[in-house]
Design a protein around this motif. Structure first.
Motif, short mmCIF file in Angstrom:
data_model
loop_
_atom_site.label_atom_id
_atom_site.label_comp_id
_atom_site.label_asym_id
_atom_site.label_seq_id
_atom_site.Cartn_x
_atom_site.Cartn_y
_atom_site.Cartn_z
N GLY A 78 43.07 38.12 44.04
CA GLY A 78 42.86 39.55 44.22
C GLY A 78 43.36 40.04 45.57
O GLY A 78 44.07 41.04 45.67
N ALA A 79 43.00 39.31 46.62
CA ALA A 79 43.40 39.73 47.97
C ALA A 79 44.92 39.83 48.07
O ALA A 79 45.46 40.77 48.67
CB ALA A 79 42.86 38.76 49.00
N ASP A 86 41.90 49.70 42.63
CA ASP A 86 41.60 48.27 42.65
C ASP A 86 40.71 47.94 41.45
O ASP A 86 39.51 48.24 41.44
CB ASP A 86 40.91 47.91 43.97
CG ASP A 86 40.63 46.42 44.08
OD1 ASP A 86 40.68 45.73 43.05
OD2 ASP A 86 40.33 45.95 45.19
N GLN A 106 37.83 43.69 39.87
CA GLN A 106 36.55 43.35 39.24
C GLN A 106 36.30 44.16 37.96
O GLN A 106 35.64 43.71 37.04
CB GLN A 106 35.40 43.60 40.23
CG GLN A 106 34.10 43.03 39.76
CD GLN A 106 33.09 42.85 40.89
OE1 GLN A 106 31.93 43.04 40.69
NE2 GLN A 106 33.52 42.47 42.06
N LYS A 129 40.86 38.23 39.08
CA LYS A 129 39.66 37.66 38.42
C LYS A 129 39.97 37.13 37.01
O LYS A 129 40.48 36.04 36.89
CB LYS A 129 38.55 38.69 38.41
CG LYS A 129 37.95 38.86 39.80
CD LYS A 129 36.48 39.21 39.76
CE LYS A 129 35.93 39.55 41.11
NZ LYS A 129 35.41 38.38 41.82
#
Ligand SMILES: Cc1ncc(COP(=O)(O)O)c(C=O)c1O
Length: 359
Positions: free
Chosen positions: A63-64, A175, A178, A204
């Motif tokens: 994700g980062a 974003d 999640q 994820k």
């Protein structure tokens, strides 16, 4: 908690296991500069679920990393430096992602971070006017904040944010790391707000448990990205792509997203009934993303639930968070709720230090 929201198809999903083992027998690595059949299959499957008008994709491993790429693309596209982010945000812990993450506990030991970043108040539509959109490369926002404890913003806030971005040439990055891939009961959480972002980040559940992230971008932005601007050795890895193709096609072809919506509603209703406990403060849920905010620290509740076979997550100090796999059914919810009731009953009875309880 599905491995922090990763195992959206659960553990040991047969088609996923087969795709990974078949791929492992063929080829496990193929750099992005060479053709990979597994990558082609993934891209074809993913484009069937990709958000509207976002047809270009950068593949990475987390994700980062997906957020890093989005920030870089926005700077190159706009030739502006400034970023806008929001209170309560969590976008990851690499330098760029951390710079747009609000929590001072994560930021403090690592200054100087990437600058300038302006933080607005999440959910406050009126306060948006104070932010410098006309100087900003991008505004990055979670459609529902996960790490902050399942915070659901108003439609007004999200629409106003989108409008201010469009008017001022500031790139809107949603974003969905999640919230994406069906978690909230729609394929993408921003669809609840009818938004048309310029970029979406996802990770994820994308590889069903195999590390995989992606930054999905609009045609306009893709045009200015040159080969070499952003790349990583493992991005688009065949093993991850073989897994990702199963995840994307399963989401496209089965009723799992609808299941997240229907079973999520049941979970939401059940959680609202915890209001009779002294230690309960509030419940929040959207699809299969749910939180129980407590008047005490989460630790004893999380540990007691764990002992009884229910693995939950936490947010901050007072919140229990739930991110079950999308394959759960009403029976699973019933079991989880009954474990939670028994833990709540025990702790509620024994605690004398509940603060702020006025009932
Ligand atoms: C909304 C959001 N963005 C970014 C990240 C960072 O992803 P990763 O841990 O894969 O780097 C997370 C992880 O929890 C997240 O929830």
């Amino acid at each position: 908690m599905a491995g922090y929201g990763v195992a959206i198809l659960g553990h040991g999903y047969p088609q996923l296991v087969k795709a990974i083992s078949d791929q492992a027998r063929k080829v496990i690595t193929a750099h992005g500069s060479v053709y990979s059949e597994a990558r082609e299959r993934f891209l074809e499957a993913f484009m069937k679920i990709s958000p509207q008008k976002l047809e270009h994709i950068y593949l990475c491993n987390s994700g980062a990393e997906a957020v890093e790429a989005a920030l870089k693309f926005a700077r190159k596209f706009t030739r502006r430096k400034l970023f806008i982010a929001f209170s309560g945000s969590y976008h990851g812990k690499t330098f760029g992602a951390l710079s747009v993450t609000a929590n001072e506990r994560y930021r403090e030991p690592f200054h100087p971070l990437i600058e300038p970043v302006f933080f607005g108040e999440y959910g406050n539509a009126e306060a948006l006017e104070k932010l410098p959109f006309d100087q900003a490369a991008a505004a990055i926002v979670e459609p529902v904040q996960g790490e902050a404890g399942v915070r659901i913003p108003s439609l007004k806030f999200m629409k106003e944010l989108e409008e201010r971005c469009k008017k001022s040439g500031c790139v809107l990055i949603i974003d969905e790391i999640q919230t994406g891939l069906g978690r909230t009961g729609k394929m993408w959480a921003h669809q609840h707000f009818d938004l048309k972002p310029d970029m979406v980040t996802v990770a994820k559940g994308l590889g069903g448990g195999v590390p995989m992230g992606a930054t999905i971008v609009s045609d306009d932005i893709a045009k200015i990205i040159q080969p070499g601007d952003q790349s990583t050795t493992f991005g688009g890895n065949p093993l991850a792509c073989a897994a990702g193709a199963v995840v994307a096609s399963t989401l496209a072809e089965t009723n799992l997203v609808q299941n997240a919506s229907v079973v999520g509603e049941e979970l939401k209703t059940q959680l609202s009934r915890f209001s009779s406990y002294r230690i309960f403060k509030e419940s929040r849920a959207m699809g299969l993303m749910a939180a129980l905010e407590l008047r005490i620290r989460f630790n004893p509740l999380l540990m007691e639930a764990l002992k009884k076979g229910l693995l939950t997550l936490y947010s901050g100090r007072n919140t229990i968070r739930m991110l079950p796999p999308l394959v759960v059914n009403s029976k699973h919810v019933e079991t989880a709720i009954s474990i939670l009731h028994s833990v709540f009953e025990d702790i509620d009875r024994s605690r004398t230090d509940v603060v702020g309880y006025t009932n």
